[in-house]
Structures are given as structure tokens and as C-alpha cells.
Design an enzyme around this catalytic site. Sequence first.
Site, short mmCIF file in Angstrom:
data_model
loop_
_atom_site.label_atom_id
_atom_site.label_comp_id
_atom_site.label_asym_id
_atom_site.label_seq_id
_atom_site.Cartn_x
_atom_site.Cartn_y
_atom_site.Cartn_z
N GLU A 196 -56.94 8.48 -65.41
CA GLU A 196 -55.86 9.04 -66.23
C GLU A 196 -55.11 7.96 -67.03
OE1 GLU A 196 -53.64 12.50 -64.35
OE2 GLU A 196 -52.21 10.84 -64.26
N PRO A 197 -55.81 7.26 -67.88
CA PRO A 197 -55.18 6.14 -68.58
C PRO A 197 -54.34 6.57 -69.77
CG PRO A 197 -57.42 6.41 -69.32
CD PRO A 197 -57.19 7.48 -68.29
N GLY A 198 -53.26 5.88 -69.99
CA GLY A 198 -52.48 6.06 -71.21
C GLY A 198 -52.63 4.80 -72.05
N ARG A 199 -52.06 3.72 -71.52
CA ARG A 199 -52.03 2.43 -72.24
C ARG A 199 -53.43 1.97 -72.66
NH1 ARG A 199 -48.01 -0.93 -71.00
NH2 ARG A 199 -47.78 0.30 -69.09
N ARG A 215 -40.05 -1.61 -75.55
CA ARG A 215 -40.63 -2.31 -74.40
C ARG A 215 -40.04 -3.71 -74.18
NH1 ARG A 215 -45.40 -3.49 -73.53
NH2 ARG A 215 -45.48 -2.70 -71.39
N TYR A 252 -38.29 -4.04 -70.58
CA TYR A 252 -39.04 -4.74 -69.53
C TYR A 252 -39.21 -6.24 -69.80
CZ TYR A 252 -40.75 0.10 -69.67
OH TYR A 252 -40.84 1.47 -69.76
N CYS A 302 -27.07 -2.76 -84.18
CA CYS A 302 -25.81 -3.41 -83.87
C CYS A 302 -25.72 -3.58 -82.36
CB CYS A 302 -24.66 -2.56 -84.41
SG CYS A 302 -23.13 -3.45 -84.35
N TYR A 337 -46.51 3.60 -75.48
CA TYR A 337 -45.08 3.49 -75.15
C TYR A 337 -44.32 2.80 -76.28
CZ TYR A 337 -47.35 4.64 -70.80
OH TYR A 337 -48.14 5.24 -69.85
N1 LLP Z 1 -50.50 9.02 -64.87
C1 LLP Z 1 -49.24 9.10 -64.38
C2 LLP Z 1 -48.94 10.10 -63.35
C3 LLP Z 1 -48.26 8.23 -64.86
O1 LLP Z 1 -47.02 8.30 -64.37
C4 LLP Z 1 -48.58 7.29 -65.87
C5 LLP Z 1 -47.55 6.42 -66.44
C6 LLP Z 1 -49.91 7.25 -66.35
C7 LLP Z 1 -50.85 8.14 -65.82
C8 LLP Z 1 -50.36 6.32 -67.42
O2 LLP Z 1 -50.16 5.00 -67.06
P1 LLP Z 1 -50.81 3.85 -67.98
O3 LLP Z 1 -52.30 3.99 -67.88
O4 LLP Z 1 -50.35 4.06 -69.37
O5 LLP Z 1 -50.29 2.56 -67.41
N2 LLP Z 1 -43.08 2.80 -70.40
C9 LLP Z 1 -43.84 1.90 -69.56
C10 LLP Z 1 -44.95 2.61 -68.83
C11 LLP Z 1 -44.48 3.78 -67.99
C12 LLP Z 1 -45.63 4.56 -67.41
C13 LLP Z 1 -45.21 5.80 -66.72
N3 LLP Z 1 -46.31 6.51 -66.14
C14 LLP Z 1 -44.37 0.75 -70.41
O6 LLP Z 1 -44.08 0.71 -71.60
O7 LLP Z 1 -45.06 -0.13 -69.90
#
Ligand code: LLP
Length: 428
Positions: free
Chosen positions: A270-273, A309, A313, A342, A378
Amino acid sequence: MSKAPSFPTITTEIAGVPVTDLAKRFGTPVYVYDAAKIVERIEDLRAFDVIRYAQKACSNLAILDLVRRCGAAVDTVSTNEIRRALAAGFQPHGNPPPIVYTADIFDRESLQVVIDHDIHVNVGSPDMIDQYGEVAPGRNITMRINPGFGHGHSEKTNTGGDHSKHGIWHEQLDDCLRRADQWGLGVTGLHMHIGSGTDLDHLKDVCVAMEKAALTAGRTITTISAGGGLPIPYEEDESYIDLTEYFRLWDETRKRLEGEFGHEVTLEIEPGRYVSAESGYLIAEIRAVKRQGDNLFYLVDGGFNNLARPILYGAYHPIAIAPADGDTARPLEEVAIGGPLCESGDIFTQEEGGYVSKRSLPVAGVGDYLVIQCAGAYGSVMGSNYNSKPMCAEVLVRDEQTHLIRARQTFEDLVRNEAIPSVVAATE
Ligand code: LLP
């Protein structure tokens, strides 16, 4: 495990299109996505049975459409993310479910929407089981388990352990299985996402915890999800995670469960990044160059309202200069990069804790462009209207063709839902 790509400090084009053309045509700040990079990253993960894109990383409809056309499924964490998935053409249900709703709560609207559209739910709290069972007895669910430990690139992205609000606490699994039984809910899958920016050492522990939980849940389990968290290199001394090893560890876990259960077990990731980060660039224009004591600042027209970001972080993003005149032979200088807001923390070059750091970048002046790389996850989705800044435009580049996939907000968009109450003056 392959090394990070080299991140140039001077750049003239993105996916074959000149940066200066993109900036002039769409204005700045602007997010630009390279479609080919997203396709490539999804291809990297083909060994998994289901690639479920965590759209929270970048949920523009055009990006979701692209991901869907690549054959990926999608994860959603809110009602409107479900609506985005539907609007981008994902079917509401199927096997495997094209859309999953993963959360630790149902707000009243999301509970209604998952019922209306028969969206598969991945529950993260015992209360969700009761609330769902009460209105939708007989459906199947997945459980997100918090295995009691986690790992992330920052404490804020660590989603396992007892300080984390996420997932069903591993010691409550039995109780939650009983609750599901009481409502006639079938528990068909387990899911573990321990944080964003994980590594192989932690992964081994996750696989052990997953196997234990699956054996507790028993033969109704037909799917296990490795969650997200795959890191990408943001700096040249970082590497890509070894995907072959990552898959092997999960595949072995899956195979052991298949042997135990006597039926097939689907393996999801389940990748996002990993899918969207490297495809995205934030282009901003340098509008001021100022020396403050020992620090030379380039101030650009994009800030933490566009990319949060660094301030959240202390995240590091590779940065390049795109010279307006095309002159790429420029000496380097040490600079800090700030935005227009600002607020002192509106700095792209900062470490966790807010300390301003410097970068060695080519000498640049007002009118040159700054290109912030690896900003496709993100980035835009965490943008805000702080200081009444509009959400910026987003552009997708496919086969060197540019497509505006989100228009810059206007002033009218900003104030659309605001109202000045009509006041009856005391003298009237
Ligand atoms: N699945 C679940 C249940 C999650 O909570 C998340 C991320 C992902 C998948 C995807 O994670 P990834 O593969 O993208 O690492 N805003 C932060 C990241 C917060 C992620 C929250 N959950 C950043 O900019 O690094």
C-alpha cells in the site's frame, strides 16, 4: 539495493519540458508531475498481487486515473478520498476490492458512504467494528493491527507502538474477532502499516507479528497487506530499499500462511510515497535575494503553504536552480531558501527543530527559478491557504505534453464559503 539518483543543483527541464516554459505558461508556484515516473514506480512493485496506492500522498484526480490505468487499486482514508476514487473511475467493489477505506474512526458521513457504495473497510479500532456491524451485518472487513512497535522517518510518521493512535492493539485482536463474530462480520484480511520510512530490519519483525496475528484470526484470512511506508532516497547518500528482499520476506510469510490455511492468500502492498514522490517537482520563482548577517537568503514565491514537509518534519528535499537565461555555468554559493509567508519557519532548508541550514546552489537572482524535487508525495495534498495564498496549479507531463490538472485557486475560490453577517445598526 540501488543508490539514489544524482540530484542536479542546476536543471533546465522536467520530463523533457523546459522549466522556464512551464513557469511562464502556468505561473509559479506550480507542481509538475512526470507521469512516466509514476508508471515506472508501479511497475517496480508488480511482484505483489495487489498494489494499492495510498492516495493520501497525492490525490489529484488525474494522478488517480493514471494509477488506475496502471492496474493499481486505491486506499482511501476519508469520505472525500472515496469520492475522489469513484470520480477517477475506480469501481466501488470487486475482488480484490478496488477501493478500501482505512481509518481509526468512522465519522458519520464516511459510515454512510461506505454502506451506500459497499466499500471494503479496513477497521482500526474496536468501535468501528461495532458501528459497522450494527448497520451492515454480514459484510467482510479487514483489520489494521498495531503490532506494538513502529518505525518512521520522523516520530510524527511512526504509526506503531503504544504512543500511536493507529490500528487495533495487537493484544485486543481476540476481543475484536469476537466482536466481529457477534455482528456476523467476516474478517477476511489483516493489515499492518507501522510507519512511513521503514527499513528491512523492522520489516522482519512486522512479518513475524503478521503471521502471529493471522494464525490467531484463522482460516477466514484470505488477504494480508504489508501497508505502505516504502522509503525513497531524498539525498544522494541514501539508497532505495531492496525490493526483492522486501517482497521475499512478505512472500515467505504469505506462503507459510497458505500452508497453514490450505488456501491462497493474496499479498497486498500500500505505498503512497514510493509511487508519487519522485514524479513531483515544485517550481517557484526567486523574488528576492537578501543577506541577513552570515546568511544569504533566496526568497521564492512558494512556501510551506505549498510544501509543508520541511517545517513539519525538518524534511530534506533536493533543490535545483533553473536559470531564466539558460546559463548553466554558474559558480556555487551557500544559501538558505525561504518562502513568502509571514512566519519565520517558512524555510525550505531547515532541520527538525526549525534550525535554518544552507545549501550549496548555483548563484541565482530574481527571476531565476527554484525546482524542489521529490515533492510529489505529501506535497500539494498538505498545502494550505495560510496567509490567504491560493492552492497552486498542478500540471501533468505525459509524453512531453503538458496537461493542467488543477487550476490555481482564485480569490473568489478562497472566499466562496465565507459570509459577512448582515448587521442591523442600532440607529436603524
Ligand atoms: N497506508 C497507511 C494506512 C498509511 O497510514 C500510510 C501513510 C500509507 C499507507 C502510505 O505511506 P507511505 O508509503 O506514503 O510512506 N506526511 C508524512 C507521511 C504521513 C503518512 C501517513 N500514512 C510525510 O510527508 O512524510
